[in-house]
Design a protein around this motif. Structure first.
Motif, PDB file in Angstrom:
ATOM      1  N   MET A 300       0.830  -1.211   0.000  1.00 33.01           N
ATOM      2  CA  MET A 300       0.000   0.000   0.000  1.00 33.01           C
ATOM      3  C   MET A 300       0.864   1.260   0.000  1.00 33.01           C
ATOM      4  O   MET A 300       0.594   2.218  -0.734  1.00 33.01           O
ATOM      5  CB  MET A 300      -0.940  -0.011   1.210  1.00 33.01           C
ATOM      6  N   MET A 301       1.900   1.291   0.828  1.00 31.97           N
ATOM      7  CA  MET A 301       2.758   2.479   0.919  1.00 31.97           C
ATOM      8  C   MET A 301       3.497   2.733  -0.393  1.00 31.97           C
ATOM      9  O   MET A 301       3.608   3.881  -0.847  1.00 31.97           O
ATOM     10  CB  MET A 301       3.762   2.304   2.057  1.00 31.97           C
ATOM     11  N   SER A 302       4.010   1.665  -0.998  1.00 28.33           N
ATOM     12  CA  SER A 302       4.752   1.843  -2.251  1.00 28.33           C
ATOM     13  C   SER A 302       3.830   2.322  -3.364  1.00 28.33           C
ATOM     14  O   SER A 302       4.209   3.182  -4.169  1.00 28.33           O
ATOM     15  CB  SER A 302       5.424   0.527  -2.649  1.00 28.33           C
ATOM     16  N   LEU A 303       2.624   1.776  -3.402  1.00 24.89           N
ATOM     17  CA  LEU A 303       1.670   2.235  -4.409  1.00 24.89           C
ATOM     18  C   LEU A 303       1.282   3.693  -4.170  1.00 24.89           C
ATOM     19  O   LEU A 303       1.075   4.456  -5.125  1.00 24.89           O
ATOM     20  CB  LEU A 303       0.425   1.343  -4.390  1.00 24.89           C
ATOM     21  N   HIS A 304       1.187   4.081  -2.901  1.00 24.59           N
ATOM     22  CA  HIS A 304       0.789   5.454  -2.586  1.00 24.59           C
ATOM     23  C   HIS A 304       1.876   6.459  -2.964  1.00 24.59           C
ATOM     24  O   HIS A 304       1.598   7.481  -3.594  1.00 24.59           O
ATOM     25  CB  HIS A 304       0.467   5.573  -1.103  1.00 24.59           C
ATOM     26  N   PHE A 305       3.129   6.168  -2.577  1.00 26.79           N
ATOM     27  CA  PHE A 305       4.205   7.147  -2.774  1.00 26.79           C
ATOM     28  C   PHE A 305       4.832   7.078  -4.170  1.00 26.79           C
ATOM     29  O   PHE A 305       5.333   8.084  -4.676  1.00 26.79           O
ATOM     30  CB  PHE A 305       5.298   6.947  -1.723  1.00 26.79           C
ATOM     31  N   PHE A 306       4.855   5.886  -4.783  1.00 31.33           N
ATOM     32  CA  PHE A 306       5.559   5.736  -6.060  1.00 31.33           C
ATOM     33  C   PHE A 306       4.667   5.236  -7.196  1.00 31.33           C
ATOM     34  O   PHE A 306       5.115   5.193  -8.340  1.00 31.33           O
ATOM     35  CB  PHE A 306       6.728   4.750  -5.893  1.00 31.33           C
ATOM     36  N   ASN A 307       3.450   4.815  -6.842  1.00 31.68           N
ATOM     37  CA  ASN A 307       2.580   4.165  -7.824  1.00 31.68           C
ATOM     38  C   ASN A 307       3.275   2.945  -8.435  1.00 31.68           C
ATOM     39  O   ASN A 307       3.088   2.610  -9.602  1.00 31.68           O
ATOM     40  CB  ASN A 307       2.172   5.138  -8.936  1.00 31.68           C
ATOM     41  N   LYS A 308       4.098   2.286  -7.638  1.00 34.52           N
ATOM     42  CA  LYS A 308       4.808   1.076  -8.042  1.00 34.52           C
ATOM     43  C   LYS A 308       4.683   0.033  -6.938  1.00 34.52           C
ATOM     44  O   LYS A 308       4.607   0.374  -5.752  1.00 34.52           O
ATOM     45  CB  LYS A 308       6.298   1.340  -8.266  1.00 34.52           C
ATOM     46  N   LEU A 309       4.702  -1.239  -7.345  1.00 34.76           N
ATOM     47  CA  LEU A 309       4.767  -2.311  -6.355  1.00 34.76           C
ATOM     48  C   LEU A 309       6.189  -2.421  -5.826  1.00 34.76           C
ATOM     49  O   LEU A 309       7.152  -2.246  -6.589  1.00 34.76           O
ATOM     50  CB  LEU A 309       4.353  -3.649  -6.983  1.00 34.76           C
ATOM     51  N   PRO A 310       6.370  -2.721  -4.545  1.00 38.34           N
ATOM     52  CA  PRO A 310       7.730  -2.821  -3.998  1.00 38.34           C
ATOM     53  C   PRO A 310       8.446  -4.087  -4.451  1.00 38.34           C
ATOM     54  O   PRO A 310       9.669  -4.183  -4.355  1.00 38.34           O
ATOM     55  CB  PRO A 310       7.494  -2.841  -2.487  1.00 38.34           C
ATOM     56  N   PHE A 311       7.700  -5.085  -4.922  1.00 38.24           N
ATOM     57  CA  PHE A 311       8.248  -6.352  -5.407  1.00 38.24           C
ATOM     58  C   PHE A 311       7.169  -7.012  -6.258  1.00 38.24           C
ATOM     59  O   PHE A 311       5.983  -6.670  -6.158  1.00 38.24           O
ATOM     60  CB  PHE A 311       8.656  -7.274  -4.252  1.00 38.24           C
ATOM     61  N   SER A 312       7.564  -7.954  -7.094  1.00 35.92           N
ATOM     62  CA  SER A 312       6.596  -8.595  -7.990  1.00 35.92           C
ATOM     63  C   SER A 312       6.144  -9.954  -7.480  1.00 35.92           C
ATOM     64  O   SER A 312       5.132 -10.479  -7.948  1.00 35.92           O
ATOM     65  CB  SER A 312       7.201  -8.752  -9.390  1.00 35.92           C
ATOM     66  N   GLU A 313       6.899 -10.548  -6.531  1.00 34.05           N
ATOM     67  CA  GLU A 313       6.542 -11.853  -5.985  1.00 34.05           C
ATOM     68  C   GLU A 313       6.723 -11.854  -4.475  1.00 34.05           C
ATOM     69  O   GLU A 313       7.645 -11.211  -3.944  1.00 34.05           O
ATOM     70  CB  GLU A 313       7.419 -12.958  -6.587  1.00 34.05           C
ATOM     71  N   VAL A 314       5.842 -12.587  -3.803  1.00 35.48           N
ATOM     72  CA  VAL A 314       5.937 -12.759  -2.345  1.00 35.48           C
ATOM     73  C   VAL A 314       5.890 -14.257  -2.061  1.00 35.48           C
ATOM     74  O   VAL A 314       4.887 -14.916  -2.359  1.00 35.48           O
ATOM     75  CB  VAL A 314       4.789 -12.052  -1.601  1.00 35.48           C
ATOM     76  N   TYR A 315       6.988 -14.774  -1.528  1.00 35.15           N
ATOM     77  CA  TYR A 315       7.020 -16.193  -1.144  1.00 35.15           C
ATOM     78  C   TYR A 315       6.775 -16.272   0.361  1.00 35.15           C
ATOM     79  O   TYR A 315       7.535 -15.718   1.158  1.00 35.15           O
ATOM     80  CB  TYR A 315       8.365 -16.824  -1.493  1.00 35.15           C
ATOM     81  N   LEU A 316       5.692 -16.945   0.737  1.00 38.88           N
ATOM     82  CA  LEU A 316       5.273 -17.000   2.138  1.00 38.88           C
ATOM     83  C   LEU A 316       5.601 -18.378   2.711  1.00 38.88           C
ATOM     84  O   LEU A 316       5.016 -19.385   2.313  1.00 38.88           O
ATOM     85  CB  LEU A 316       3.774 -16.720   2.249  1.00 38.88           C
ATOM     86  N   HIS A 317       6.584 -18.394   3.610  1.00 37.52           N
ATOM     87  CA  HIS A 317       6.965 -19.687   4.180  1.00 37.52           C
ATOM     88  C   HIS A 317       6.041 -20.054   5.342  1.00 37.52           C
ATOM     89  O   HIS A 317       5.264 -19.235   5.831  1.00 37.52           O
ATOM     90  CB  HIS A 317       8.425 -19.682   4.637  1.00 37.52           C
ATOM     91  N   ALA A 318       6.147 -21.301   5.753  1.00 39.26           N
ATOM     92  CA  ALA A 318       5.276 -21.819   6.810  1.00 39.26           C
ATOM     93  C   ALA A 318       5.729 -21.316   8.185  1.00 39.26           C
ATOM     94  O   ALA A 318       6.848 -20.852   8.364  1.00 39.26           O
ATOM     95  CB  ALA A 318       5.280 -23.346   6.788  1.00 39.26           C
ATOM     96  N   MET A 319       4.833 -21.433   9.144  1.00 43.78           N
ATOM     97  CA  MET A 319       5.146 -21.099  10.534  1.00 43.78           C
ATOM     98  C   MET A 319       5.884 -22.273  11.171  1.00 43.78           C
ATOM     99  O   MET A 319       5.439 -23.414  11.087  1.00 43.78           O
ATOM    100  CB  MET A 319       3.847 -20.824  11.297  1.00 43.78           C
ATOM    101  N   VAL A 320       7.030 -21.993  11.776  1.00 42.84           N
ATOM    102  CA  VAL A 320       7.818 -23.054  12.406  1.00 42.84           C
ATOM    103  C   VAL A 320       7.258 -23.327  13.801  1.00 42.84           C
ATOM    104  O   VAL A 320       7.207 -22.435  14.653  1.00 42.84           O
ATOM    105  CB  VAL A 320       9.310 -22.666  12.498  1.00 42.84           C
ATOM    106  N   ARG A 321       6.834 -24.582  14.007  1.00 42.81           N
ATOM    107  CA  ARG A 321       6.311 -25.015  15.302  1.00 42.81           C
ATOM    108  C   ARG A 321       7.189 -26.135  15.847  1.00 42.81           C
ATOM    109  O   ARG A 321       8.150 -26.558  15.183  1.00 42.81           O
ATOM    110  CB  ARG A 321       4.866 -25.501  15.149  1.00 42.81           C
ATOM    111  N   ASP A 322       6.862 -26.628  17.047  1.00 43.03           N
ATOM    112  CA  ASP A 322       7.652 -27.738  17.579  1.00 43.03           C
ATOM    113  C   ASP A 322       7.213 -29.040  16.908  1.00 43.03           C
ATOM    114  O   ASP A 322       6.288 -29.060  16.095  1.00 43.03           O
ATOM    115  CB  ASP A 322       7.580 -27.811  19.104  1.00 43.03           C
ATOM    116  N   LYS A 323       7.871 -30.142  17.244  1.00 34.87           N
ATOM    117  CA  LYS A 323       7.627 -31.399  16.535  1.00 34.87           C
ATOM    118  C   LYS A 323       6.200 -31.910  16.736  1.00 34.87           C
ATOM    119  O   LYS A 323       5.718 -32.734  15.954  1.00 34.87           O
ATOM    120  CB  LYS A 323       8.623 -32.468  16.978  1.00 34.87           C
TER     121      LYS A 323
END
Length: 736
Positions: A300-323
């Motif tokens: 949202m901030m990058s689109l507001h100030f620059f009208n550009k996306l800050p990155f083209s891809e977002v890789y979302l890793h899993a939440m690390v829990r105990d065994k």
């Protein structure tokens, strides 16, 4: 009326809500109620969004100044907002309760209502109470002036970016979460009452101690700029006695974090070289739990100030829990510090770390108990390579990673295996006098195993490259492919087949060719593995023979292996057939408890000419990997000539394997063992048949159980037949 936050609030109630369809209160619609502790009347309002008719009395008293739901209902119905407590939790309303602590006030109000005859009853019920994570105090919502950002237009642009795939979320399953968050966004409160953070650049303006208007705030980068803005905004004289007081609040941490893609690159200087070169970026990798808190706000901030996306891809890793799948927390004692995994830590040191933090002393025994159960011997030193490889291997697990330290330990052992493999290659397979001759092998006539390992290398590098490819990021595939290649293909097969060449003289063309292929696959295999285990691969790369000829000072600067032109499905199918013979040989030896010192001769009977030619040419592979004696390949028509005393196993429909066992086993002992096993099977069969022959079996026993019994009986009959066949084979050996 029932209420949502305690009777202590009724001194500042400004209405009572009922459901418009509740017949119990239809006659009271539009009426007023007398407040018991104020000389005022408050309205009965109709609100279907807030009130549940079936819960309690179906009437809800409203205190808009101290409850979020009440506040929203008050906004809908234009109710007054009146504070009941001050910042210390004491009653600030003049009257009999003034100065009381909030909890004492609640009790006193109940007693007063009872005295006044207005208390109809008290019914306990469970509901969520917000508590401070540090002090465990009950949080009291209060109205306080705050700074907000209207995010609607920015959120709409962000939703559109994902819809059009201009911004890719990986995995795509997170798109629904993205759309839900941003599609229902509310004004963002960005002010915080903390000691640290970016101070809000807002200044309150007074002139001669008085506000020039109701909205007497200006926003500026400095006090001088704020003064200039105040003069222009409020029409003040340049020499006016203007006083500026900057808001003491700081910005929400997530607000500051939302500026990160460009604030770290010289912004607000839009001509910064770093900003021009590095913004926008390509890929953001982060946890899915902060998709809204951080990722969406950066967008949202990058689109507001620059009208550009800050990155083209977002890789979302899993939440690390105990065994066991539980979220890591200090209270449970199941927090795994990556530094402890890399460097190792004893159980006592784990206990000591609990006391060094801010964990409540009452929680320590419970945390210590878990540590004793989970890490009885502490955490062994695994190194960063094993930890990195382990976490990458978990990335196929979805939204959560149940981290088992034993799995990381196994990857440490994999690292040790790598070290020993390269050591073997250097000092035994290649030797001190080795000098590479070939670095390319297109069009070269090579042994089958050389063509196979090059084909497997091509497959592994292709899968690893695919796992690292933009838009895919299947890191689990990359780790599985690299692990399989090094452990099960290079080590278990090809290296074993290179051992006989040590007996060939120096300069032998076959020996030189196999050594060149071995160096080629080890060097390419290290480059393939480097992104996943950077430190050990760098070290081993520098130890390769004639390293200076590789054309790079570091494996980090070497090209990643791609498009290796040796993939050959026919070769892989041929080796698969041979390996089936190897596995059958090993299985038969294991069945009769033969060790590697016992090397019985083997006959392979082939039903077709192609298989006969393949196995005849490469019988040495079965001999070497199967750890057997001579391997003789015959045609099925000659199978009658196989000597007596052999055991038989079917490899495939086209291959039978005969192994000479007579001289390696005690036939009488084997027969006795089989007969004992048959007796146990017969006993089980007799018991089952007795049950199935009962007169009432078909009428009283459920059909599902009868089907299971029949299946069990069929299995027992098959096992007894196999045992009988085994006894006959053993006796046939004895007769000869």
């Amino acid at each position: 009326a029932q209420e949502s936050r305690g009777l202590g609030m009724c001194i500042r109630d400004s209405g009572v809500a009922v459901h418009p369809e509740d017949p119990r209160y239809t006659k009271y619609h539009g009426k007023m109620l007398k407040c018991p502790f104020r000389d005022e009347e408050i309205p009965i309002i109709l609100d279907s969004k807030l009130v549940e008719m079936e819960f309690g009395t179906g009437a809800v008293k409203l205190t808009p100044a101290h409850d979020k739901n009440d506040f929203e209902a008050g906004q809908r119905h234009n109710l007054r907002q009146m504070a009941a407590f001050d910042l210390k939790g004491n009653v600030c309303v003049e009257g009999q309760f003034f100065g009381m602590h909030r909890f004492d006030c609640r009790k006193a109000i109940v007693q007063e209502l009872e005295k006044m005859g207005l208390l109809r009853g008290v019914e306990p019920y469970a509901y969520r109470i917000g508590r401070c994570s540090r002090t465990k105090d009950i949080i009291e919502p209060m109205l306080m002036p705050q700074w907000y950002i209207n995010c609607e237009s920015m959120a709409a642009k962000s939703i559109e970016a994902v819809r059009t795939k201009e911004l890719k979320l990986i995995p795509e399953s997170h798109e629904s979460t993205w759309n839900h968050f941003l599609g229902n966004i509310e004004p963002w409160c960005v002010s915080r009452q903390l000691w640290w953070g970016h101070r809000i650049p807002a200044y309150k303006v007074t002139v001669d101690g008085k506000a020039p208007c109701d909205d007497n705030w200006v926003v500026a980068r400095s006090e001088a700029e704020a003064r200039d803005k105040a003069i222009k905004a409020f029409g003040l004289a340049a020499d006016a006695n203007i006083e500026l007081a900057q808001d003491p609040d700081v910005l929400d941490t997530w607000f500051s974090s939302a500026l990160w893609p460009f604030s770290t690159l010289g912004w607000p200087n839009t001509e910064s070289p770093d900003l021009e070169r590095f913004f926008p970026g390509n890929l953001l990798e982060t946890g899915h739990d902060i998709l809204f808190f951080w990722v969406a706000r950066m967008v949202m901030m990058s689109l507001h100030f620059f009208n550009k996306l800050p990155f083209s891809e977002v890789y979302l890793h899993a939440m690390v829990r105990d065994k066991d799948g539980r979220k890591m927390s200090k209270q449970l004692g199941n927090v795994i510090d990556p530094l402890d995994v890399m460097s190792g830590i004893t159980l006592q040191q784990l206990h000591d770390k609990l006391r060094q933090g801010n964990l409540d002393a009452r929680e320590i025994p419970k945390a210590e108990k878990f540590q004793k159960e989970a890490f009885p011997d502490g955490i062994p030193e695994c190194g960063s390579d094993a930890l990195r490889f382990g976490l990458l291997s978990y990335t196929q697990s979805g939204r959560s990673v149940n981290l088992d330290i034993n799995r990381v330990v196994s990857y440490k052992q994999f690292g040790n295996k790598l070290w020993n493999v390269v050591k073997f290659v250097l000092y035994f397979a290649l030797g001190e006098n080795y000098k590479p001759v070939r670095t390319t092998f297109e069009g070269v006539d090579m042994p089958l195993e050389c063509r196979w390992i090059l084909s497997r290398l091509a497959t592994a590098t292709e899968e690893c490259a695919s796992g690292f490819t933009e838009g895919t990021y299947d890191f689990a595939l990359a780790t599985q492919s690299a692990y399989r290649f090094w452990l099960y293909e290079l080590c278990d097969v090809f290296l074993e087949l290179t051992k006989p060449i040590r007996n060939l003289p120096e300069g032998d063309p076959k020996k030189q060719l196999i050594q060149d292929v071995l160096l080629y696959v080890v060097e390419a295999g290290l480059r393939m593995l480097h992104p996943m285990m950077p430190f050990i691969t760098e070290e081993l790369y520098h130890r390769l023979p004639h390293f200076e000829t590789l054309g790079t000072d570091s494996i980090m600067l070497a090209d990643y292996p791609r498009n290796i032109p040796f993939k050959d499905e026919q070769v892989e199918a041929a080796i698969k057939t041979i390996m089936e013979c190897v596995h059958s040989s090993r299985s038969m030896k294991a069945a009769y408890q033969l060790t590697n010192k016992n090397k019985p001769d083997v006959w392979l009977a082939c039903a077709d000419e192609e298989t006969f030619t393949l196995l005849s040419t490469n019988a040495y592979i079965v001999e070497t990997l199967g750890v057997v004696g001579a391997v003789l390949v015959i045609k099925s028509a000659d199978e009658k000539d196989v000597p007596k005393g052999c055991g038989l196993t079917v490899v495939t429909k086209d291959i039978n394997l005969h192994m000479m066992l007579k001289d390696f086993i005690n036939i009488d002992a084997e027969v006795a063992k089989l007969q004992k096993g048959k007796a146990l099977l017969q006993k089980s069969m007799d018991t089952l048949q007795k049950k199935m022959n009962l007169p009432t079996y078909t009428t009283k026993v459920p059909e599902s159980i009868r089907a299971a019994d029949q299946e069990k009986a069929d299995g027992l009959l098959m096992q007894m037949k196999q045992t009988d066949d085994g006894i006959l084979r053993m006796l046939a050996m004895k007769d000869n």
